[in-house]
Design a protein around this motif. Structure first.
Motif, short mmCIF file in Angstrom:
data_model
loop_
_atom_site.label_atom_id
_atom_site.label_comp_id
_atom_site.label_asym_id
_atom_site.label_seq_id
_atom_site.Cartn_x
_atom_site.Cartn_y
_atom_site.Cartn_z
N PHE A 184 5.19 -55.76 0.13
CA PHE A 184 6.41 -56.16 0.81
C PHE A 184 6.80 -57.56 0.33
CE2 PHE A 184 4.81 -52.82 3.44
CZ PHE A 184 5.92 -52.23 4.04
N LYS A 185 8.00 -58.00 0.69
CA LYS A 185 8.46 -59.35 0.33
C LYS A 185 8.04 -60.35 1.41
CE LYS A 185 12.41 -58.30 -2.62
NZ LYS A 185 13.87 -58.52 -2.83
N GLY A 186 6.78 -60.33 1.74
CA GLY A 186 6.28 -61.24 2.75
C GLY A 186 5.41 -60.53 3.76
N ALA A 187 4.68 -61.31 4.55
CA ALA A 187 3.75 -60.73 5.53
C ALA A 187 4.47 -60.17 6.75
CB ALA A 187 2.75 -61.79 5.96
N SER A 188 5.53 -60.83 7.20
CA SER A 188 6.25 -60.36 8.39
C SER A 188 6.83 -58.97 8.21
CB SER A 188 7.35 -61.35 8.77
OG SER A 188 6.78 -62.54 9.27
N PRO A 189 7.50 -58.66 7.09
CA PRO A 189 7.98 -57.29 6.89
C PRO A 189 6.86 -56.26 6.87
CG PRO A 189 9.08 -58.78 5.38
CD PRO A 189 7.97 -59.56 6.01
N ALA A 190 5.71 -56.63 6.30
CA ALA A 190 4.57 -55.72 6.27
C ALA A 190 4.04 -55.47 7.68
CB ALA A 190 3.47 -56.28 5.38
N ALA A 191 3.97 -56.53 8.49
CA ALA A 191 3.50 -56.39 9.87
C ALA A 191 4.46 -55.52 10.68
CB ALA A 191 3.36 -57.76 10.52
N THR A 192 5.76 -55.69 10.44
CA THR A 192 6.76 -54.87 11.14
C THR A 192 6.61 -53.40 10.77
OG1 THR A 192 8.33 -56.72 11.18
CG2 THR A 192 9.23 -54.50 11.45
N ALA A 193 6.37 -53.12 9.49
CA ALA A 193 6.18 -51.74 9.05
C ALA A 193 4.93 -51.12 9.68
CB ALA A 193 6.09 -51.69 7.53
N LEU A 194 3.88 -51.92 9.79
CA LEU A 194 2.65 -51.43 10.42
C LEU A 194 2.90 -51.10 11.88
CD1 LEU A 194 -0.42 -50.91 10.48
CD2 LEU A 194 -0.73 -53.36 10.91
N LEU A 195 3.55 -52.01 12.60
CA LEU A 195 3.82 -51.78 14.02
C LEU A 195 4.73 -50.58 14.22
CD1 LEU A 195 4.36 -55.49 15.13
CD2 LEU A 195 2.42 -54.02 15.71
N GLY A 196 5.61 -50.32 13.24
CA GLY A 196 6.52 -49.19 13.34
C GLY A 196 5.91 -47.86 12.97
N GLY A 197 4.63 -47.86 12.58
CA GLY A 197 3.95 -46.63 12.26
C GLY A 197 4.17 -46.13 10.84
N HIS A 198 4.68 -47.00 9.97
CA HIS A 198 4.95 -46.60 8.59
C HIS A 198 3.75 -46.84 7.67
CE1 HIS A 198 9.06 -46.16 9.88
NE2 HIS A 198 9.08 -47.41 10.29
N LEU A 199 2.72 -47.49 8.19
CA LEU A 199 1.52 -47.79 7.43
C LEU A 199 0.30 -47.47 8.29
CD1 LEU A 199 2.53 -51.35 6.18
CD2 LEU A 199 2.53 -49.29 4.76
N GLU A 200 -0.81 -47.23 7.62
CA GLU A 200 -2.07 -47.04 8.34
C GLU A 200 -2.80 -48.36 8.57
OE1 GLU A 200 -0.37 -43.73 7.69
OE2 GLU A 200 -1.04 -44.73 5.84
N GLY A 201 -2.51 -49.36 7.75
CA GLY A 201 -3.18 -50.64 7.89
C GLY A 201 -2.41 -51.75 7.21
N GLY A 202 -2.92 -52.96 7.36
CA GLY A 202 -2.32 -54.12 6.71
C GLY A 202 -3.39 -55.15 6.44
#
Length: 278
Positions: A184-202
């Protein structure tokens, strides 16, 4: 914090371009480029430092986010900026070391020759996390699931070449889990994707994750260094693996222009030109 900012302020005064009068610098606003997304751990630290530097230097120090490329886009923007002392950088070991090792063909600058170090700003651990409702309660649970389900475990990072990317490659090497890195273009977007269920981990800097950890939205499975706030999250070596994942450090840099003027030895080391071997 104040002593660190005083050192940075002095360093800026010392490392301004040769055409600037030390008594008149700074006489206009300074831009602090942060090659991260708004809300990332380094971004939060950078904004706090900019506020205090404004008070110390008596001019506005405005932050400018330039995320992407594993912090290399914003870092390169400062390298190419006018060398007048009015553009400075807060970047990390990701852009200066990891990126040049992992993808040297995509990093157009030389960290040693093109930037002037001003001071170490902060360090932060990196943590492997999953959502609190995920079935993996331990690190080994995630590893076992990934082995049994090839390609189904996606782990978000702050970008290619970041500490999170390196950490995932190390974990895959140590465990054979073969989890998929999603940049992702930064940690915050990755964290948002994780919280949204789009990832299994971060795998992200703990500063970005702290609020979500404290609220119970996510669960830590492994960390690069022990934190008293998250004493139950283990190091990989505590789980019988031979190596730990590595954390992140952030530092302030200016463009390389001329050797700084004399500076108190207690505050800054003497300047020396880069070695030809670098």
């Amino acid at each position: 914090m104040k002593s660190l900012l005083s050192v940075l302020a002095i360093a800026l005064l010392q490392s301004s371009g040769p055409h600037l009068d030390a008594q008149s610098y700074p006489n206009q606003p300074i831009s602090l480029v942060i090659p991260l997304a708004p809300g990332d751990a380094g971004d939060v630290a950078g904004r706090a430092m900019a506020d205090e530097l404004s008070k110390l230097l008596k001019v506005s120090v405005a932050t400018l986010n330039k995320p992407g490329g594993g912090l290399t886009i914003g870092t390169d923007a400062v390298v190419k900026a006018k060398k007048d002392g009015y553009t400075i950088l807060l970047t990390s070991n990701t852009a200066l070391i990891a990126g040049r090792i992992l993808n040297p063909e995509t990093v157009p600058y030389d960290s040693f020759k093109d930037l002037t170090p001003l001071g170490l700003a902060t360090r932060t651990p990196v943590m492997l996390v999953v959502r609190s409702d995920a079935p993996y309660t331990r690190f080994q649970d995630l590893v076992d699931f990934a082995k049994k389900n090839p390609g189904k475990v996606r782990v978000g990072t702050a970008g290619v070449g970041t500490a999170g990317h390196f950490a995932l490659e190390l974990i895959n090497s140590l465990t054979g889990a073969n989890m998929t890195m999603v940049p992702f273009k930064g940690a915050s977007p990755a964290a948002t994707a994780l919280l949204g269920g789009h990832l299994e981990g971060g795998i992200l800097a703990i500063g970005t994750l702290s609020g979500h950890l404290q609220s119970g939205q996510i669960r830590g499975l492994a960390v690069s260094s022990r934190s008293p706030l998250y004493a139950d999250v283990p190091l990989l070596t505590q789980l019988s693996y031979r190596q730990n994942i590595q954390g992140v450090w952030y530092a302030e840099y200016g463009t390389r222009s001329s050797p700084p003027r004399a500076c108190p030895k207690k505050l800054l080391p003497p300047w020396s030109p880069p070695s030809k071997k670098q």
